[in-house]
Design a protein around this motif. Sequence first.
Motif, PDB file in Angstrom:
ATOM      1  N   LEU A  84       2.477   0.128  10.515  1.00  0.00           N
ATOM      2  CA  LEU A  84       1.686   0.019   9.429  1.00  0.00           C
ATOM      3  C   LEU A  84       0.747   1.221   9.257  1.00  0.00           C
ATOM      4  O   LEU A  84      -0.029   1.471  10.013  1.00  0.00           O
ATOM      5  N   TRP A  85       1.184   1.633   7.937  1.00  0.00           N
ATOM      6  CA  TRP A  85       0.398   2.718   7.716  1.00  0.00           C
ATOM      7  C   TRP A  85      -0.889   2.563   6.742  1.00  0.00           C
ATOM      8  O   TRP A  85      -1.095   1.322   6.482  1.00  0.00           O
ATOM      9  N   SER A  86      -1.934   3.269   6.722  1.00  0.00           N
ATOM     10  CA  SER A  86      -3.149   3.239   6.070  1.00  0.00           C
ATOM     11  C   SER A  86      -3.008   2.947   4.492  1.00  0.00           C
ATOM     12  O   SER A  86      -3.880   2.518   3.870  1.00  0.00           O
ATOM     13  N   THR A  87      -1.600   3.386   4.307  1.00  0.00           N
ATOM     14  CA  THR A  87      -1.320   3.292   2.911  1.00  0.00           C
ATOM     15  C   THR A  87      -0.803   2.017   2.350  1.00  0.00           C
ATOM     16  O   THR A  87      -0.561   1.622   1.388  1.00  0.00           O
ATOM     17  N   GLY A  88      -0.482   1.184   3.567  1.00  0.00           N
ATOM     18  CA  GLY A  88      -0.066  -0.079   3.415  1.00  0.00           C
ATOM     19  C   GLY A  88       1.702  -0.020   3.591  1.00  0.00           C
ATOM     20  O   GLY A  88       2.279  -1.212   3.768  1.00  0.00           O
ATOM     21  N   ASP A  89       2.403   1.215   3.575  1.00  0.00           N
ATOM     22  CA  ASP A  89       3.770   0.917   4.038  1.00  0.00           C
ATOM     23  C   ASP A  89       4.095   0.758   5.348  1.00  0.00           C
ATOM     24  O   ASP A  89       3.094   0.703   6.454  1.00  0.00           O
ATOM     25  N   THR A  90       5.227   0.123   5.480  1.00  0.00           N
ATOM     26  CA  THR A  90       5.484  -0.314   6.881  1.00  0.00           C
ATOM     27  C   THR A  90       6.710   0.289   7.662  1.00  0.00           C
ATOM     28  O   THR A  90       7.639  -0.076   8.161  1.00  0.00           O
ATOM     29  N   THR A  91       7.152   1.577   6.754  1.00  0.00           N
ATOM     30  CA  THR A  91       8.299   2.305   7.147  1.00  0.00           C
ATOM     31  C   THR A  91       8.071   3.136   8.332  1.00  0.00           C
ATOM     32  O   THR A  91       6.817   3.420   8.732  1.00  0.00           O
ATOM     33  N   GLN A  92       9.029   3.773   8.913  1.00  0.00           N
ATOM     34  CA  GLN A  92       8.910   4.510  10.184  1.00  0.00           C
ATOM     35  C   GLN A  92       8.224   5.833   9.582  1.00  0.00           C
ATOM     36  O   GLN A  92       7.235   6.627  10.191  1.00  0.00           O
ATOM     37  N   THR A  93       8.492   6.525   8.504  1.00  0.00           N
ATOM     38  CA  THR A  93       8.085   7.666   7.926  1.00  0.00           C
ATOM     39  C   THR A  93       7.365   7.523   6.675  1.00  0.00           C
ATOM     40  O   THR A  93       7.885   6.606   5.862  1.00  0.00           O
ATOM     41  N   ILE A  94       6.433   8.156   5.901  1.00  0.00           N
ATOM     42  CA  ILE A  94       6.027   8.182   4.669  1.00  0.00           C
ATOM     43  C   ILE A  94       6.037   9.499   3.961  1.00  0.00           C
ATOM     44  O   ILE A  94       5.667  10.441   4.668  1.00  0.00           O
ATOM     45  N   GLU A  95       5.921   9.478   2.666  1.00  0.00           N
ATOM     46  CA  GLU A  95       5.802  10.859   2.042  1.00  0.00           C
ATOM     47  C   GLU A  95       4.291  10.687   1.389  1.00  0.00           C
ATOM     48  O   GLU A  95       3.924   9.635   0.671  1.00  0.00           O
ATOM     49  N   VAL A  96       3.281  11.697   1.503  1.00  0.00           N
ATOM     50  CA  VAL A  96       2.041  11.551   0.731  1.00  0.00           C
ATOM     51  C   VAL A  96       2.089  12.925  -0.047  1.00  0.00           C
ATOM     52  O   VAL A  96       2.672  13.976   0.258  1.00  0.00           O
ATOM     53  N   MET A  97       1.307  12.729  -1.280  1.00  0.00           N
ATOM     54  CA  MET A  97       1.352  13.670  -2.337  1.00  0.00           C
ATOM     55  C   MET A  97      -0.116  14.106  -2.319  1.00  0.00           C
ATOM     56  O   MET A  97      -0.272  14.750  -3.249  1.00  0.00           O
ATOM     57  N   GLU A  98      -1.107  13.532  -1.730  1.00  0.00           N
ATOM     58  CA  GLU A  98      -2.455  13.654  -1.892  1.00  0.00           C
ATOM     59  C   GLU A  98      -3.244  14.129  -0.585  1.00  0.00           C
ATOM     60  O   GLU A  98      -2.637  13.468   0.542  1.00  0.00           O
ATOM     61  N   THR A  99      -4.115  15.056  -0.723  1.00  0.00           N
ATOM     62  CA  THR A  99      -4.875  15.266   0.409  1.00  0.00           C
ATOM     63  C   THR A  99      -5.613  13.945   1.010  1.00  0.00           C
ATOM     64  O   THR A  99      -6.182  13.306   0.041  1.00  0.00           O
ATOM     65  N   GLY A 100      -5.641  14.015   2.219  1.00  0.00           N
ATOM     66  CA  GLY A 100      -6.501  13.049   3.031  1.00  0.00           C
ATOM     67  C   GLY A 100      -6.085  12.661   4.363  1.00  0.00           C
ATOM     68  O   GLY A 100      -5.374  13.180   5.017  1.00  0.00           O
ATOM     69  N   GLU A 101      -6.694  12.010   4.701  1.00  0.00           N
ATOM     70  CA  GLU A 101      -6.620  11.143   6.300  1.00  0.00           C
ATOM     71  C   GLU A 101      -5.702  10.008   6.230  1.00  0.00           C
ATOM     72  O   GLU A 101      -5.754   9.052   5.361  1.00  0.00           O
TER      73      GLU A 101
END
Length: 122
Positions: free
Chosen positions: A4-21
């Motif tokens: 469970l990612w802070s983005t709401g995603d539930t996959t093993q990996t995520i791709e991020v396009m914005e600076t942040g924590e």
Amino acid sequence: SQYLWSTGDTTQTIEVMETGEYSVQVTNFCGEDSDTIFVDVIVGIELLKKEYTLLVYVRDKYLFVDAPAQKIMRMLVLNLTGQTIYSGKGKGKIYLPGNGLYILKVRTDKQVFTRKVLVNSN
């Protein structure tokens, strides 16, 4: 494992396009764990050319930090044994427990700084 990612995603990996924590919470039959990472997305080479400053000084046993034209996102002060003296989103005045050499790490919205800080007050 479940993610469970802070983005709401539930996959093993995520791709991020914005600076942040970004943080992730992982649960499986062994238990639960979590971790957080700061991602600095740089778009274009212009950002690398600009130089930002960090102003650091010590008065008595207080450390003062200022980052002109920047927002302090995270500050970390460690002693030489690696013990955390301060960890937080930043404040202008931090009490240092005694004389000695400290490591200061500051992440702003523009840059990451690491400085050595010597305290020698009587």
